[in-house]
Design a protein around this motif. Sequence first.
Motif, PDB file in Angstrom:
ATOM      1  N   GLU A 237       5.649   8.381 -12.036  1.00  0.00           N
ATOM      2  CA  GLU A 237       4.548   9.339 -11.887  1.00  0.00           C
ATOM      3  C   GLU A 237       4.097   9.428 -10.433  1.00  0.00           C
ATOM      4  OE1 GLU A 237       3.619  11.546 -14.197  1.00  0.00           O
ATOM      5  OE2 GLU A 237       5.301  10.617 -15.281  1.00  0.00           O
ATOM      6  N   ALA A 238       4.070   8.303  -9.735  1.00  0.00           N
ATOM      7  CA  ALA A 238       3.679   8.305  -8.322  1.00  0.00           C
ATOM      8  C   ALA A 238       4.664   9.122  -7.490  1.00  0.00           C
ATOM      9  CB  ALA A 238       3.593   6.875  -7.793  1.00  0.00           C
ATOM     10  N   PHE A 239       5.967   8.944  -7.715  1.00  0.00           N
ATOM     11  CA  PHE A 239       6.954   9.697  -6.941  1.00  0.00           C
ATOM     12  C   PHE A 239       6.884  11.191  -7.230  1.00  0.00           C
ATOM     13  CE2 PHE A 239       9.254   5.767  -5.733  1.00  0.00           C
ATOM     14  CZ  PHE A 239       9.392   6.048  -4.377  1.00  0.00           C
ATOM     15  N   LYS A 240       6.562  11.566  -8.449  1.00  0.00           N
ATOM     16  CA  LYS A 240       6.388  12.991  -8.753  1.00  0.00           C
ATOM     17  C   LYS A 240       5.217  13.563  -7.952  1.00  0.00           C
ATOM     18  CE  LYS A 240       8.385  12.904 -13.407  1.00  0.00           C
ATOM     19  NZ  LYS A 240       8.087  13.018 -14.850  1.00  0.00           N
ATOM     20  N   LYS A 241       4.121  12.819  -7.863  1.00  0.00           N
ATOM     21  CA  LYS A 241       2.952  13.262  -7.096  1.00  0.00           C
ATOM     22  C   LYS A 241       3.250  13.254  -5.595  1.00  0.00           C
ATOM     23  CE  LYS A 241      -0.377  11.838 -10.570  1.00  0.00           C
ATOM     24  NZ  LYS A 241      -1.376  10.846 -10.965  1.00  0.00           N
ATOM     25  N   ILE A 242       4.000  12.263  -5.149  1.00  0.00           N
ATOM     26  CA  ILE A 242       4.385  12.190  -3.736  1.00  0.00           C
ATOM     27  C   ILE A 242       5.225  13.410  -3.363  1.00  0.00           C
ATOM     28  CG2 ILE A 242       5.826  10.917  -2.089  1.00  0.00           C
ATOM     29  CD1 ILE A 242       4.828   8.316  -3.590  1.00  0.00           C
ATOM     30  N   ALA A 243       6.149  13.798  -4.233  1.00  0.00           N
ATOM     31  CA  ALA A 243       7.000  14.968  -3.972  1.00  0.00           C
ATOM     32  C   ALA A 243       6.137  16.215  -3.790  1.00  0.00           C
ATOM     33  CB  ALA A 243       7.997  15.162  -5.111  1.00  0.00           C
ATOM     34  N   VAL A 244       5.153  16.393  -4.650  1.00  0.00           N
ATOM     35  CA  VAL A 244       4.265  17.558  -4.547  1.00  0.00           C
ATOM     36  C   VAL A 244       3.458  17.479  -3.259  1.00  0.00           C
ATOM     37  CG1 VAL A 244       2.261  18.702  -5.579  1.00  0.00           C
ATOM     38  CG2 VAL A 244       4.158  17.943  -7.037  1.00  0.00           C
ATOM     39  N   TYR A 245       2.947  16.284  -2.939  1.00  0.00           N
ATOM     40  CA  TYR A 245       2.163  16.103  -1.704  1.00  0.00           C
ATOM     41  C   TYR A 245       2.967  16.535  -0.479  1.00  0.00           C
ATOM     42  CZ  TYR A 245      -0.307  13.918   2.151  1.00  0.00           C
ATOM     43  OH  TYR A 245      -0.940  13.703   3.347  1.00  0.00           O
ATOM     44  N   PHE A 246       4.251  16.208  -0.470  1.00  0.00           N
ATOM     45  CA  PHE A 246       5.117  16.552   0.654  1.00  0.00           C
ATOM     46  C   PHE A 246       5.777  17.923   0.469  1.00  0.00           C
ATOM     47  CE2 PHE A 246       4.786  12.000   1.446  1.00  0.00           C
ATOM     48  CZ  PHE A 246       4.668  11.961   2.826  1.00  0.00           C
ATOM     49  N   LYS A 247       5.185  18.747  -0.389  1.00  0.00           N
ATOM     50  CA  LYS A 247       5.652  20.116  -0.623  1.00  0.00           C
ATOM     51  C   LYS A 247       7.126  20.155  -1.014  1.00  0.00           C
ATOM     52  CE  LYS A 247       2.141  22.088   2.402  1.00  0.00           C
ATOM     53  NZ  LYS A 247       1.231  22.528   1.404  1.00  0.00           N
ATOM     54  N   ASN A 248       7.530  19.166  -1.806  1.00  0.00           N
ATOM     55  CA  ASN A 248       8.906  19.035  -2.296  1.00  0.00           C
ATOM     56  C   ASN A 248       9.927  19.077  -1.154  1.00  0.00           C
ATOM     57  OD1 ASN A 248       7.238  20.631  -4.574  1.00  0.00           O
ATOM     58  ND2 ASN A 248       8.581  19.079  -5.454  1.00  0.00           N
ATOM     59  N   GLY A 249       9.541  18.502  -0.023  1.00  0.00           N
ATOM     60  CA  GLY A 249      10.436  18.468   1.130  1.00  0.00           C
ATOM     61  C   GLY A 249      10.448  17.110   1.819  1.00  0.00           C
ATOM     62  N   LEU A 250      10.113  16.050   1.078  1.00  0.00           N
ATOM     63  CA  LEU A 250      10.075  14.712   1.660  1.00  0.00           C
ATOM     64  C   LEU A 250      11.459  14.304   2.153  1.00  0.00           C
ATOM     65  CD1 LEU A 250       8.632  12.016   2.248  1.00  0.00           C
ATOM     66  CD2 LEU A 250       9.087  11.369  -0.122  1.00  0.00           C
ATOM     67  N   GLN A 251      11.500  13.789   3.366  1.00  0.00           N
ATOM     68  CA  GLN A 251      12.725  13.249   3.951  1.00  0.00           C
ATOM     69  C   GLN A 251      12.473  11.776   4.262  1.00  0.00           C
ATOM     70  OE1 GLN A 251      15.657  15.224   4.471  1.00  0.00           O
ATOM     71  NE2 GLN A 251      14.403  16.526   3.156  1.00  0.00           N
ATOM     72  N   VAL A 252      13.432  10.935   3.890  1.00  0.00           N
ATOM     73  CA  VAL A 252      13.323   9.494   4.132  1.00  0.00           C
ATOM     74  C   VAL A 252      14.660   9.010   4.661  1.00  0.00           C
ATOM     75  CG1 VAL A 252      12.878   7.239   3.092  1.00  0.00           C
ATOM     76  CG2 VAL A 252      11.730   9.256   2.186  1.00  0.00           C
ATOM     77  N   LYS A 253      14.613   8.218   5.722  1.00  0.00           N
ATOM     78  CA  LYS A 253      15.839   7.592   6.227  1.00  0.00           C
ATOM     79  C   LYS A 253      15.469   6.286   6.915  1.00  0.00           C
ATOM     80  CE  LYS A 253      15.944  10.021  10.644  1.00  0.00           C
ATOM     81  NZ  LYS A 253      16.710  10.830  11.556  1.00  0.00           N
ATOM     82  N   GLN A 254      16.451   5.447   7.051  1.00  0.00           N
ATOM     83  CA  GLN A 254      16.246   4.147   7.682  1.00  0.00           C
ATOM     84  C   GLN A 254      16.766   4.204   9.116  1.00  0.00           C
ATOM     85  OE1 GLN A 254      14.452   2.041   5.790  1.00  0.00           O
ATOM     86  NE2 GLN A 254      14.625   3.613   4.212  1.00  0.00           N
ATOM     87  N   ASN A 255      16.011   3.606  10.025  1.00  0.00           N
ATOM     88  CA  ASN A 255      16.382   3.556  11.431  1.00  0.00           C
ATOM     89  C   ASN A 255      16.502   2.092  11.845  1.00  0.00           C
ATOM     90  OD1 ASN A 255      16.946   4.450  14.001  1.00  0.00           O
ATOM     91  ND2 ASN A 255      14.800   4.650  14.574  1.00  0.00           N
ATOM     92  N   GLY A 256      17.303   1.357  11.070  1.00  0.00           N
ATOM     93  CA  GLY A 256      17.517  -0.060  11.324  1.00  0.00           C
ATOM     94  C   GLY A 256      16.853  -0.920  10.270  1.00  0.00           C
ATOM     95  N   MET A 257      17.551  -1.995   9.890  1.00  0.00           N
ATOM     96  CA  MET A 257      16.974  -2.926   8.920  1.00  0.00           C
ATOM     97  C   MET A 257      17.593  -4.301   9.076  1.00  0.00           C
ATOM     98  SD  MET A 257      18.641  -2.050   5.162  1.00  0.00           S
ATOM     99  CE  MET A 257      18.177  -0.344   5.202  1.00  0.00           C
ATOM    100  N   GLU A 258      16.837  -5.283   8.624  1.00  0.00           N
ATOM    101  CA  GLU A 258      17.287  -6.678   8.586  1.00  0.00           C
ATOM    102  C   GLU A 258      17.088  -7.164   7.168  1.00  0.00           C
ATOM    103  OE1 GLU A 258      19.037 -10.032  10.040  1.00  0.00           O
ATOM    104  OE2 GLU A 258      18.654  -8.234  11.235  1.00  0.00           O
ATOM    105  N   ILE A 259      18.122  -7.783   6.606  1.00  0.00           N
ATOM    106  CA  ILE A 259      18.062  -8.300   5.245  1.00  0.00           C
ATOM    107  C   ILE A 259      18.103  -9.816   5.320  1.00  0.00           C
ATOM    108  CG2 ILE A 259      19.220  -8.386   2.997  1.00  0.00           C
ATOM    109  CD1 ILE A 259      20.379  -5.568   3.741  1.00  0.00           C
ATOM    110  N   LEU A 260      17.048 -10.454   4.796  1.00  0.00           N
ATOM    111  CA  LEU A 260      16.954 -11.906   4.772  1.00  0.00           C
ATOM    112  C   LEU A 260      17.103 -12.345   3.324  1.00  0.00           C
ATOM    113  CD1 LEU A 260      13.848 -12.143   7.113  1.00  0.00           C
ATOM    114  CD2 LEU A 260      16.259 -12.409   7.759  1.00  0.00           C
TER     115      LEU A 260
END
Length: 129
Positions: free
Chosen positions: A51-74
């Motif tokens: 339900e949160a992701f559905k609301k997040i999508a609407v908040y971002f006008k169904n145009g949310l973009q997400v990407k990673q710019n580096g990560m460390e896995i411990l």
Amino acid sequence: MNHHPIALQIEKADKAIVAEDFDTLMDIYTKDAILVVMPGVNAVGKNAILEAFKKIAVYFKNGLQVKQNGMEILESGDTALVLANTVVSGPNYPATERKATYVFNRSSDGTWLCSIDNSYGHDVIRTKS
């Protein structure tokens, strides 16, 4: 490119978020996972996260973009902490890099699942004024 199974899960999640493919996205979470929707607001469990992701999508006008710019896995046994530079943007939101923290747990079949999704990182800490 990082081929660690967790990095691949995060890449899969990012693509599912962008595509609003919530079924695929929910497969990446544990049943009792926590999503930090914003500092001070958490969604707990798959139903609440969906339900949160559905609301997040609407908040971002169904145009949310997400990407990673580096990560460390411990990784320690069946638990892993992921520190990531997560870039979030949308039609109504300029590209912003967050210092995200994620916790993954390895399931009995060996699949890594997200149990804590905190794209805000330390920004969730509230200081008393």
